[in-house]
Write an enzyme that holds these catalytic residues in place. Sequence first.
Site, short mmCIF file in Angstrom:
data_model
loop_
_atom_site.label_atom_id
_atom_site.label_comp_id
_atom_site.label_asym_id
_atom_site.label_seq_id
_atom_site.Cartn_x
_atom_site.Cartn_y
_atom_site.Cartn_z
N GLY A 206 0.82 -1.20 0.00
CA GLY A 206 0.00 0.00 0.00
C GLY A 206 0.85 1.25 0.00
N THR A 210 -0.61 4.68 4.61
CA THR A 210 -1.92 4.04 4.66
C THR A 210 -2.10 3.22 5.93
OG1 THR A 210 -0.95 2.38 3.22
CG2 THR A 210 -2.48 3.92 2.21
N THR A 213 2.46 0.01 8.93
CA THR A 213 3.19 -0.20 10.17
C THR A 213 2.21 -0.32 11.34
OG1 THR A 213 4.86 1.25 9.24
CG2 THR A 213 5.08 0.70 11.55
N GLU A 429 -11.37 4.23 -15.92
CA GLU A 429 -11.64 3.03 -15.11
C GLU A 429 -12.98 2.41 -15.50
OE1 GLU A 429 -9.33 1.70 -13.52
OE2 GLU A 429 -7.97 3.43 -13.59
P1 ADP Z 1 2.76 3.23 6.55
O1 ADP Z 1 3.52 2.25 7.37
O2 ADP Z 1 1.74 2.58 5.66
O3 ADP Z 1 3.60 4.21 5.81
P2 ADP Z 1 1.99 4.18 9.12
O4 ADP Z 1 1.45 2.94 9.71
O5 ADP Z 1 3.38 4.53 9.49
O6 ADP Z 1 1.89 4.11 7.55
O7 ADP Z 1 1.01 5.37 9.44
C1 ADP Z 1 1.45 6.56 10.04
C2 ADP Z 1 0.43 7.09 11.00
O8 ADP Z 1 -0.76 7.47 10.33
C3 ADP Z 1 0.00 6.10 12.03
O9 ADP Z 1 0.85 6.10 13.13
C4 ADP Z 1 -1.40 6.56 12.40
O10 ADP Z 1 -1.36 7.60 13.35
C5 ADP Z 1 -1.89 7.14 11.11
N1 ADP Z 1 -2.71 6.16 10.38
C6 ADP Z 1 -2.39 5.62 9.18
N2 ADP Z 1 -3.35 4.76 8.77
C7 ADP Z 1 -4.29 4.73 9.73
C8 ADP Z 1 -5.51 4.03 9.90
N3 ADP Z 1 -5.97 3.17 8.97
N4 ADP Z 1 -6.22 4.24 11.01
C9 ADP Z 1 -5.79 5.10 11.95
N5 ADP Z 1 -4.63 5.80 11.86
C10 ADP Z 1 -3.88 5.63 10.76
ZN ZN Z 2 -6.00 1.62 -16.99
#
Ligand code: ADP
Ligand code: ZN
Length: 618
Positions: A206, A210, A213, A429
């Site tokens: 993703g 998103t 982590t 799309e």
């Molecule tokens: P990625 O690892 O996909 O780059 P992260 O998990 O590091 O994204 O997301 C960073 C922050 O954004 C998280 O610590 C949280 O505060 C917020 N966040 C991201 N996605 C969500 C979600 N689905 N629900 C709630 N908070 C989210």
């Molecule tokens: Zn296309």
Amino acid sequence: MFENFKKMQFKMPKKFSAWHIIIVFTFFIFLQMYLMNPGIRDISYSEFKKLVRDGDVLECHITNTMIRGRLREMEKGTTKPVVFITARVEDPDLVKELEFVGVKYEGNYESPWFKTFFFSWVLPLLILFVVWRFVFKRFGPAGSIMTFGKSKGRLYAQEDLNVTFDDVAGIDEAKGELQEIIEFLKTPEKFRALGGKIPKGVLLVGAPGTGKTLLAKAVAGEAGVPFFNMSGSEFVEMFVGVGAARVRDLFAQADLKAPCIIFIDELDALGKSRGANPMGGHDEREQTLNQLLVEMDGFDSNKGVIIMGATNRPEMLDSALLRPGRFDRQVVVDRPDLHGREAILKVHAKEVTLEEGIDMHSVAAMTPGFVGADLANLVNEAALLAARRNKKSVSMKEFEEAIDRILTGLEKKKRLMNKKEKEIVAHHESGHALIACSVPHADPVRKISMIPRGIGALGYTLQKPTEDRYLMTRAELLDRIAILLGGRIAEDIVFNEVSTGAQNDLEKATEIAKMMVKEYGMSEKMGLVTFEQGNRPLFLTGGYAASKEYSEETAREIDLEIKKIMDDSVVRVKALLMEKKEILIGMAKTLMEKEVIDGDELKKLLEELHKANGKKEA
Ligand code: ADP
Ligand code: ZN
């Protein structure tokens, strides 16, 4: 405590830097040259000869490079003779002259050991030391040479995380897919007894922010197991072998703490396709990747160690990582849709005081394209604005302002679309989806989305294969090409122009046509021959050049056949879409409103549109 102690030790060399040593050295040299020899008179050689002839020289020491001595003349106000110094000139008669005037002289062989020592040992070592410090500060931990290959004295595990699934919102599909893994981590014995098959590796795919982590942490939190966290880019360091050692170390630590989760962020930094760099590649990365593969193969998944990787570019990954027994399960973490955004906003809004009656739904409606991290940031910004204004609670006004701020930031990053782009993407799309619903051999459409996913793709149409396919007929492949072409041709029909957004579709379509002709013997003209030999990389875009084993003329014929398949497909798709133009436009309109249409909704929508258009025609 122990950690702190270590940190303090690591700081020591910082205080005692190479610069200090250099400064002290220079200081000493100056001290020797000037302070210890006050009032040295630097004279020319001719002046020296004259002084000798005049009998003004008391004595002199002759070395191989210079002459030092004392004059009869006294220093002002003292009884000390003046000391002089002069560079030595090749002068064979000097000794005779000195004898003649009766100057006391002595030869002195000045060994250049100090200079040699300084320039060939001390200075290079100093330079090396400085460079080494610099490199370590830039690329690595502030460790000492002793910690090479060790784990930087660091424990990777985080225990008692208090992140749960309640903290993760808006990505329910991904959460659902991970439920099974939580169950397994909670009671590995139960699964073992039942003989259940548990994946070793789960790949979270993703866009950045998103919540990948967060999701991995939540899985650990829900299951109550330790969480080992490493980033792919952290593994790849300056020195060959360090990354691999770190992987070994990580797995050894995880082994002791099983059941647990190992999370590797930015897996693509580590697992980039190995053939991809023709310039010989990156040895260190490759070694690290190999070590990871060895470790993944080496441990028994029943032990309860689950490896979760995150990437936003799965197509870049080395295919070896995706084989069975490695990261063989992929979980897509989508950008959140309207409802998802609302849910995420609510999670983060819990931490701030909102004005009464504020509606998160309308905030969500204003933020298409925002990911979880953006939304968390948004709530934070709004709260900061309110605080700056000495307000007790956050109102809609602050949210609106914060959105504007973040939007300007995001627009720079080119992640959000303007209105015209949105229209184009919606029709593109819809074109894919409509063709997929119209041709006989297509997998059902699971989802159409205008929410950009990944880099370069502005929207996507997801088809769910009804079964895993290893064999495909000619008709099926032709349908697949048609679906890929549907997007671009829809743009063409509706707007009379095409955008650059369809390049990837065309590439894929052409690739299928090429394989039909060259590998599967599906072209009537070329007949049942295959022109391709040997291995090809899993991903068609991999960098291998296929070796040609046929003549130029055959190559031309192959090209013509490929072109024929493509041309025929274009005609077919055009006809289909022209016939259903009204439906296409209706679909695009709904898509623009809803952003996402799932399979069932699409079915209903198509029925309605068919009915409406049927009436019109009647
Ligand atoms: P990625 O690892 O996909 O780059 P992260 O998990 O590091 O994204 O997301 C960073 C922050 O954004 C998280 O610590 C949280 O505060 C917020 N966040 C991201 N996605 C969500 C979600 N689905 N629900 C709630 N908070 C989210
Ligand atoms: Zn296309």
